[in-house]
Scaffold this active site. Sequence first.
Site, PDB file in Angstrom:
ATOM      1  N   GLU A 261       0.822  -1.219   0.000  1.00 18.82           N
ATOM      2  CA  GLU A 261       0.000   0.000   0.000  1.00 18.82           C
ATOM      3  C   GLU A 261       0.853   1.265   0.000  1.00 18.82           C
ATOM      4  OE1 GLU A 261      -2.894   2.303   3.231  1.00 18.82           O
ATOM      5  OE2 GLU A 261      -2.731   0.117   3.280  1.00 18.82           O
ATOM      6  N   HIS A 311      -5.040  -1.690  -2.756  1.00 17.75           N
ATOM      7  CA  HIS A 311      -5.528  -1.029  -1.552  1.00 17.75           C
ATOM      8  C   HIS A 311      -6.728  -0.159  -1.892  1.00 17.75           C
ATOM      9  CE1 HIS A 311      -5.403   2.700   1.030  1.00 17.75           C
ATOM     10  NE2 HIS A 311      -5.671   1.746   1.896  1.00 17.75           N
ATOM     11  N   GLU A 333     -11.178  -4.854  -2.083  1.00 12.94           N
ATOM     12  CA  GLU A 333     -11.380  -4.307  -0.739  1.00 12.94           C
ATOM     13  C   GLU A 333     -12.384  -3.163  -0.807  1.00 12.94           C
ATOM     14  OE1 GLU A 333      -8.880  -2.351   2.988  1.00 12.94           O
ATOM     15  OE2 GLU A 333      -8.113  -2.069   0.947  1.00 12.94           O
TER      16      GLU A 333
END
Length: 380
Positions: A261, A311, A333
């Site tokens: 990330e 991310h 996500e």
Amino acid sequence: MKITAIRCQRLRLKQEVASQPSWLSESVIANPMSIYPRYAARRSSWTAPFGGLAVIIETDEGIEGLATADGGEAVQIIIEQHFARLLVGEDPTDIERLWDQMFRASTPYGRKGLSMFAISAVDCALWDIFGKALKQPVYRLLGGATKEDMPVYETTNDRVDWDNHEFFGVKLAMPYGPADGREGLLKNRDLVKECRQLIGDKRDIMLDCYMAWDVEYTIRMIDLVEPYAVRWIEEALPPDNIQGYEKLARYTGPVALATGEHEYSRWGHRDLLATGAISVFQPDINWVGGISETRKICAMASAWGLIVVPHAGGLQAAGLHLMKSQVNCPFAEWVRTWNRDAGRPAAAILGVPDPEHGRIRPSEEAGLGISLNQDVLDLT
């Protein structure tokens, strides 16, 4: 087609529609500053006060590319005062060359951080132009669909959210780190145990450590959470602790390690890959170098049999298009960043879909499929 101008617009919401602070910034979550008591209680006590930007690239054919950027005024200066000199007059579909020129030109002050935020936004806006020019969604230009949609896991510490069985998994933001001693270790374990007891055995649990731990602490946590079938531990170490990841490569057991990330470019991910520790890459498309660079990272990961889970990819138009086009991006996500009691705030950017029945897909509109919601923006 030629680029005629590039400009940035601050994404400040009008006061009457502004959202409440997020649980991510206002609750106790382990982070790199947790070792200092003054800053341990919430991230907002130390994070930079940068706001979001819309980056708009204009062309002589009336097609505009739109993307978003973090980094506020600092990134705006890089784009408008430096990159604009490299972009105006160029063909916006020469994306690979323009990316390389921005990266090379910003090397004296860049390679990571704010300069990559700027490159990422410009790159995504160029892909938006390309898609609009060809009247195709961006994922089709990246190789087409590898799947109809993506299953979703939610990052949340809210017990109410845990009970949403449409999501295949839950990622917990670990509250405690090394400064909290053994008591913190046990509280982290108890959070994982509570989640497993509530959601049962059929759904995944992942742990987000936000660069807060060290090698010794991570090893101890792996031992404590192993009985609860944790799928991966994410960003256990600061991104530059390459040697630490090499040590963890010899100790993860059944718990995978994920990170990326806060790493930048294919070169940063190459170094992480070389540790032998990482099973899941998690570049942020808005930070790592945009769609173009994330696609290269996906290709590199595929050669090693690794998956890529960008991310916050389920919150990003560019992320959704990229994931749909890549075989080794199996799921997304998603994060509820707003206060549940206050309700969902107005969106500065329209066109980024929410999950439906635990699955998510990008817009089928040409380009990235996004637009500015000028009705809610503070333009003063």
